[in-house]
Design a protein around this motif. Structure first.
Motif, PDB file in Angstrom:
ATOM      1  N   CYS A   1      84.700  42.084  25.376  1.00  0.00           N
ATOM      2  CA  CYS A   1      84.034  41.850  26.659  1.00  0.00           C
ATOM      3  C   CYS A   1      84.386  42.954  27.665  1.00  0.00           C
ATOM      4  CB  CYS A   1      84.424  40.470  27.190  1.00  0.00           C
ATOM      5  SG  CYS A   1      83.755  40.113  28.823  1.00  0.00           S
ATOM      6  N   ILE A   2      85.676  43.273  27.758  1.00  0.00           N
ATOM      7  CA  ILE A   2      86.112  44.355  28.663  1.00  0.00           C
ATOM      8  C   ILE A   2      85.422  45.667  28.278  1.00  0.00           C
ATOM      9  CG2 ILE A   2      88.110  45.757  29.400  1.00  0.00           C
ATOM     10  CD1 ILE A   2      88.338  42.952  30.425  1.00  0.00           C
ATOM     11  N   ARG A   3      85.359  45.919  26.977  1.00  0.00           N
ATOM     12  CA  ARG A   3      84.702  47.141  26.504  1.00  0.00           C
ATOM     13  C   ARG A   3      83.227  47.162  26.913  1.00  0.00           C
ATOM     14  NH1 ARG A   3      82.925  46.599  20.775  1.00  0.00           N
ATOM     15  NH2 ARG A   3      81.589  45.295  22.059  1.00  0.00           N
ATOM     16  N   ASP A   4      82.550  46.020  26.766  1.00  0.00           N
ATOM     17  CA  ASP A   4      81.143  45.964  27.177  1.00  0.00           C
ATOM     18  C   ASP A   4      81.005  46.288  28.666  1.00  0.00           C
ATOM     19  OD1 ASP A   4      80.649  45.170  24.602  1.00  0.00           O
ATOM     20  OD2 ASP A   4      79.645  43.278  25.120  1.00  0.00           O
ATOM     21  N   LEU A   5      81.881  45.712  29.488  1.00  0.00           N
ATOM     22  CA  LEU A   5      81.794  45.956  30.935  1.00  0.00           C
ATOM     23  C   LEU A   5      82.057  47.426  31.255  1.00  0.00           C
ATOM     24  CD1 LEU A   5      83.528  42.730  32.282  1.00  0.00           C
ATOM     25  CD2 LEU A   5      81.075  43.273  32.294  1.00  0.00           C
ATOM     26  N   ASP A   6      82.978  48.003  30.500  1.00  0.00           N
ATOM     27  CA  ASP A   6      83.248  49.432  30.619  1.00  0.00           C
ATOM     28  C   ASP A   6      81.998  50.265  30.306  1.00  0.00           C
ATOM     29  OD1 ASP A   6      85.621  50.496  31.468  1.00  0.00           O
ATOM     30  OD2 ASP A   6      86.186  51.243  29.472  1.00  0.00           O
ATOM     31  N   TYR A   7      81.270  49.869  29.254  1.00  0.00           N
ATOM     32  CA  TYR A   7      79.999  50.541  28.924  1.00  0.00           C
ATOM     33  C   TYR A   7      79.025  50.435  30.096  1.00  0.00           C
ATOM     34  CZ  TYR A   7      80.852  50.552  23.766  1.00  0.00           C
ATOM     35  OH  TYR A   7      81.319  50.763  22.507  1.00  0.00           O
ATOM     36  N   TYR A   8      78.907  49.224  30.673  1.00  0.00           N
ATOM     37  CA  TYR A   8      77.934  49.032  31.748  1.00  0.00           C
ATOM     38  C   TYR A   8      78.261  49.925  32.931  1.00  0.00           C
ATOM     39  CZ  TYR A   8      76.781  44.992  28.899  1.00  0.00           C
ATOM     40  OH  TYR A   8      76.439  44.190  27.846  1.00  0.00           O
ATOM     41  N   LEU A   9      79.542  49.996  33.273  1.00  0.00           N
ATOM     42  CA  LEU A   9      79.944  50.830  34.403  1.00  0.00           C
ATOM     43  C   LEU A   9      79.678  52.310  34.097  1.00  0.00           C
ATOM     44  CD1 LEU A   9      81.252  51.120  37.191  1.00  0.00           C
ATOM     45  CD2 LEU A   9      83.495  51.175  36.066  1.00  0.00           C
ATOM     46  N   ARG A  10      80.040  52.731  32.895  1.00  0.00           N
ATOM     47  CA  ARG A  10      79.876  54.151  32.547  1.00  0.00           C
ATOM     48  C   ARG A  10      78.399  54.551  32.498  1.00  0.00           C
ATOM     49  NH1 ARG A  10      79.992  56.829  27.456  1.00  0.00           N
ATOM     50  NH2 ARG A  10      80.819  54.979  26.405  1.00  0.00           N
ATOM     51  N   TYR A  11      77.573  53.728  31.853  1.00  0.00           N
ATOM     52  CA  TYR A  11      76.153  54.083  31.763  1.00  0.00           C
ATOM     53  C   TYR A  11      75.442  53.943  33.116  1.00  0.00           C
ATOM     54  CZ  TYR A  11      76.294  55.016  26.810  1.00  0.00           C
ATOM     55  OH  TYR A  11      76.565  55.596  25.593  1.00  0.00           O
ATOM     56  N   ALA A  12      75.857  52.999  33.945  1.00  0.00           N
ATOM     57  CA  ALA A  12      75.273  52.902  35.288  1.00  0.00           C
ATOM     58  C   ALA A  12      75.630  54.159  36.081  1.00  0.00           C
ATOM     59  CB  ALA A  12      75.775  51.647  36.015  1.00  0.00           C
ATOM     60  N   THR A  13      76.827  54.695  35.850  1.00  0.00           N
ATOM     61  CA  THR A  13      77.233  55.931  36.531  1.00  0.00           C
ATOM     62  C   THR A  13      76.381  57.111  36.052  1.00  0.00           C
ATOM     63  OG1 THR A  13      79.482  55.052  36.692  1.00  0.00           O
ATOM     64  CG2 THR A  13      79.208  57.401  37.128  1.00  0.00           C
ATOM     65  N   TYR A  14      76.117  57.180  34.757  1.00  0.00           N
ATOM     66  CA  TYR A  14      75.213  58.233  34.246  1.00  0.00           C
ATOM     67  C   TYR A  14      73.831  58.112  34.912  1.00  0.00           C
ATOM     68  CZ  TYR A  14      78.295  58.891  30.067  1.00  0.00           C
ATOM     69  OH  TYR A  14      79.319  59.126  29.201  1.00  0.00           O
ATOM     70  N   ALA A  15      73.308  56.888  34.950  1.00  0.00           N
ATOM     71  CA  ALA A  15      71.973  56.674  35.511  1.00  0.00           C
ATOM     72  C   ALA A  15      71.950  57.033  36.996  1.00  0.00           C
ATOM     73  CB  ALA A  15      71.535  55.221  35.303  1.00  0.00           C
ATOM     74  N   MET A  16      73.039  56.700  37.707  1.00  0.00           N
ATOM     75  CA  MET A  16      73.145  57.030  39.126  1.00  0.00           C
ATOM     76  C   MET A  16      73.135  58.539  39.314  1.00  0.00           C
ATOM     77  SD  MET A  16      75.706  58.004  41.536  1.00  0.00           S
ATOM     78  CE  MET A  16      77.203  57.731  40.608  1.00  0.00           C
ATOM     79  N   LEU A  17      73.841  59.264  38.451  1.00  0.00           N
ATOM     80  CA  LEU A  17      73.849  60.727  38.528  1.00  0.00           C
ATOM     81  C   LEU A  17      72.461  61.290  38.246  1.00  0.00           C
ATOM     82  CD1 LEU A  17      77.193  61.646  36.735  1.00  0.00           C
ATOM     83  CD2 LEU A  17      76.590  62.218  39.085  1.00  0.00           C
TER      84      LEU A  17
END
Ligand SMILES: CCC1=C(C)/C(=C/C2=NC(=C\c3[nH]c(/C=C4\NC(=O)[C@H](C)[C@H]4CC)c(C)c3CCC(=O)O)/C(CCC(=O)O)=C2C)NC1=O
Length: 162
Positions: free
Chosen positions: A82-98
């Motif tokens: 679950c923590i890993r999934d949330l980490d993915y969401y944060l990382r990919y949202a950061t890519y999308a934001m960039l």
């Protein structure tokens, strides 16, 4: 193919065989003028990613039934997933934001995710709550403007899951 704010407006002008119109140009202008803000936010988020996820979990999921026997986060293996999934969401949202564009989320995160969650019994409601908590924690850290931008993409993931 995942695109960014620049290729998105160029592709749509190219389809019509035209130069960029005023709307397209003003979109690009907004994207370029917020460039430094995006990069600064991404730097802060990457330096604090683990802490952001930890605080978001504490705000949303910890001590709820989900972490007790019978809950989907119960056992260290599932908790870690679950923590890993949330980490993915944060990382990919950061890519999308960039990138200023959500297509990377469709391509690399949301594609088939709902089906995977359904088949494993991962509950969507609590996942969305945790993503919303990430949104709050991130906004507190990077400030309102960048926080709002990140919020767009975290919401995009939430709606893609729901
Ligand atoms: C980068 C794109 C990407 C995503 C998004 C991704 C998600 C993803 N999460 C999974 C599992 C999982 N996801 C969770 C998540 C949770 N359970 C809860 O109760 C909480 C509400 C929630 C956390 C917020 C759990 C517990 C599992 C393991 C389920 C199981 O195996 O029983 C699985 C199944 C395979 C595995 O366990 O690794 C995938 C594919 N994998 C990817 O490669």
């Amino acid at each position: 193919m995942a695109q960014d704010a620049i290729t998105a407006v160029i592709n749509s002008a190219d389809v019509q065989g035209k130069y960029l119109d005023a709307t397209a140009l003003s979109k690009l202008k907004a994207y370029f003028s917020s460039g430094e803000l995006r990069v600064r936010a991404a730097t802060t988020i990457s330096a604090n990613a683990a802490a952001i996820v930890k605080e978001a979990v504490a705000k949303s999921l910890l001590y709820s039934d989900i972490t007790r026997p019978g809950g989907n986060m119960y056992t260290t293996r599932r908790y870690a997933a679950c923590i890993r999934d949330l980490d993915y969401y944060l990382r990919y949202a950061t890519y999308a934001m960039l990138a200023g564009d959500p297509s990377i989320l469709d391509e690399r995160v949301l594609n088939g995710l709902k089906e995977t969650y359904n088949s494993l019994g991962v509950p969507v409601g609590p996942t969305v709550q945790a993503i919303q908590a990430i949104k709050e924690v991130t906004a507190a850290l990077v400030g309102a403007d960048a926080g709002k931008e990140m919020g767009t993409y975290l919401d995009y993931i939430s709606s893609g899951l729901s």
